[in-house]
Enzyme design. Structure first.
Site, PDB file in Angstrom:
ATOM      1  N   TYR A 133      20.898 -53.775   8.034  1.00 12.50           N
ATOM      2  CA  TYR A 133      21.459 -53.964   6.694  1.00 12.50           C
ATOM      3  C   TYR A 133      20.388 -54.172   5.617  1.00 12.50           C
ATOM      4  CZ  TYR A 133      25.755 -54.748   9.291  1.00 12.50           C
ATOM      5  OH  TYR A 133      26.827 -54.602  10.130  1.00 12.50           O
ATOM      6  N   HIS A 176      24.598 -53.637  -0.287  1.00 15.79           N
ATOM      7  CA  HIS A 176      25.188 -54.975  -0.151  1.00 15.79           C
ATOM      8  C   HIS A 176      24.124 -56.061  -0.071  1.00 15.79           C
ATOM      9  CE1 HIS A 176      29.238 -56.285  -0.145  1.00 15.79           C
ATOM     10  NE2 HIS A 176      29.469 -56.388   1.136  1.00 15.79           N
ATOM     11  N   TYR A 205      26.991 -63.312   7.557  1.00 16.28           N
ATOM     12  CA  TYR A 205      27.557 -62.046   7.103  1.00 16.28           C
ATOM     13  C   TYR A 205      28.272 -62.324   5.792  1.00 16.28           C
ATOM     14  CZ  TYR A 205      26.084 -59.822  11.365  1.00 16.28           C
ATOM     15  OH  TYR A 205      25.309 -59.359  12.381  1.00 16.28           O
ATOM     16  N   ASN A 257      31.084 -61.796   4.187  1.00 14.92           N
ATOM     17  CA  ASN A 257      32.437 -62.310   3.957  1.00 14.92           C
ATOM     18  C   ASN A 257      32.589 -63.803   4.206  1.00 14.92           C
ATOM     19  OD1 ASN A 257      32.903 -59.634   3.468  1.00 14.92           O
ATOM     20  ND2 ASN A 257      34.321 -59.335   5.156  1.00 14.92           N
ATOM     21  N   ASP A 284      25.630 -57.889  -5.236  1.00 14.76           N
ATOM     22  CA  ASP A 284      25.860 -56.507  -5.659  1.00 14.76           C
ATOM     23  C   ASP A 284      27.192 -56.381  -6.399  1.00 14.76           C
ATOM     24  OD1 ASP A 284      26.878 -57.062  -2.868  1.00 14.76           O
ATOM     25  OD2 ASP A 284      27.846 -55.134  -3.185  1.00 14.76           O
ATOM     26  N   ASN A 327      33.974 -59.963  -1.463  1.00 13.92           N
ATOM     27  CA  ASN A 327      34.337 -60.953  -0.438  1.00 13.92           C
ATOM     28  C   ASN A 327      33.316 -62.074  -0.283  1.00 13.92           C
ATOM     29  OD1 ASN A 327      36.820 -59.817   0.177  1.00 13.92           O
ATOM     30  ND2 ASN A 327      35.912 -58.382   1.622  1.00 13.92           N
TER      31      ASN A 327
END
Length: 187
Positions: A14, A19, A64, A66, A91, A112
């Site tokens: 990632y 993100h 993560y 969320n 973002d 989220n």
């Protein structure tokens, strides 16, 4: 004490995704000053540093995206950091790539990570820096888009927005009222 939170997802896969632009802003601040994220606790990696006489915490939640609030709230509680001393970087699909927007408060706008932060802080009243990543122009699902990497032709604009966000954070830490920082950096 001020808390600077960059939102993103942990792990190499990632690292350069849209993100993770919040993580990239934290990385830019670390690089500028030779700091390291040398603490792992509260479901996050963080550093405690001093800048311009101010004690600061730089945090990259490792929950993560969320579940970001699950890292932010316990760290705030442990270090007794007030909500007005928190800034969250993330973002934003509604801003073109390379643009930044600072706000003193607001909703989650469908993000989220921000939704989780609002839930765990119990308020929408925290400072934020939104970094534009644009919207997909074809039928690419939003999830795939934000977990995708920036194309080469956007890299310069992305890097400039990250540096602008880092400059804005430094101005705030140096004692400039956030309203003035917003006036200086909102494009």
């Amino acid at each position: 004490m001020k808390l600077i939170v960059g939102l993103g997802n942990p792990g190499r896969k990632y690292k350069k995704t849209r993100h993770n632009i919040g993580f990239r802003t934290i990385d830019a601040l670390l690089d500028r000053h030779g700091w390291k994220l040398n603490n792992s606790k509260f479901h996050g990696d963080y550093a405690i540093e001093h800048f311009n006489g101010e004690k600061i915490v730089l945090l990259q939640p490792q929950t993560y995206m969320n579940l970001s609030g699950e890292s932010i709230r316990p760290l705030m509680d442990y270090y007794d950091i007030e909500t007005e001393d928190v800034i969250v970087i993330y973002d934003d699909l509604d801003l073109p790539t390379g643009k930044i927007r600072l706000r003193q408060k607001g909703g989650h706008g469908g993000h989220n990570g921000v939704r989780s932060t609002i839930e765990h802080l119990g308020t929408k009243e925290f400072k934020r820096i939104r970094l534009g990543v644009g919207r997909p122009v074809n039928a690419t699902p939003v999830v795939d888009y934000v977990l995708g990497k920036f194309p080469k032709d956007e890299k310069e604009a992305v890097e400039q927005s990250v540096q602008d966000a880092a400059d804005a954070i430094e101005a705030w830490i140096e004692g400039k009222p956030f309203v003035e920082v917003m006036n200086d950096f909102n494009q």
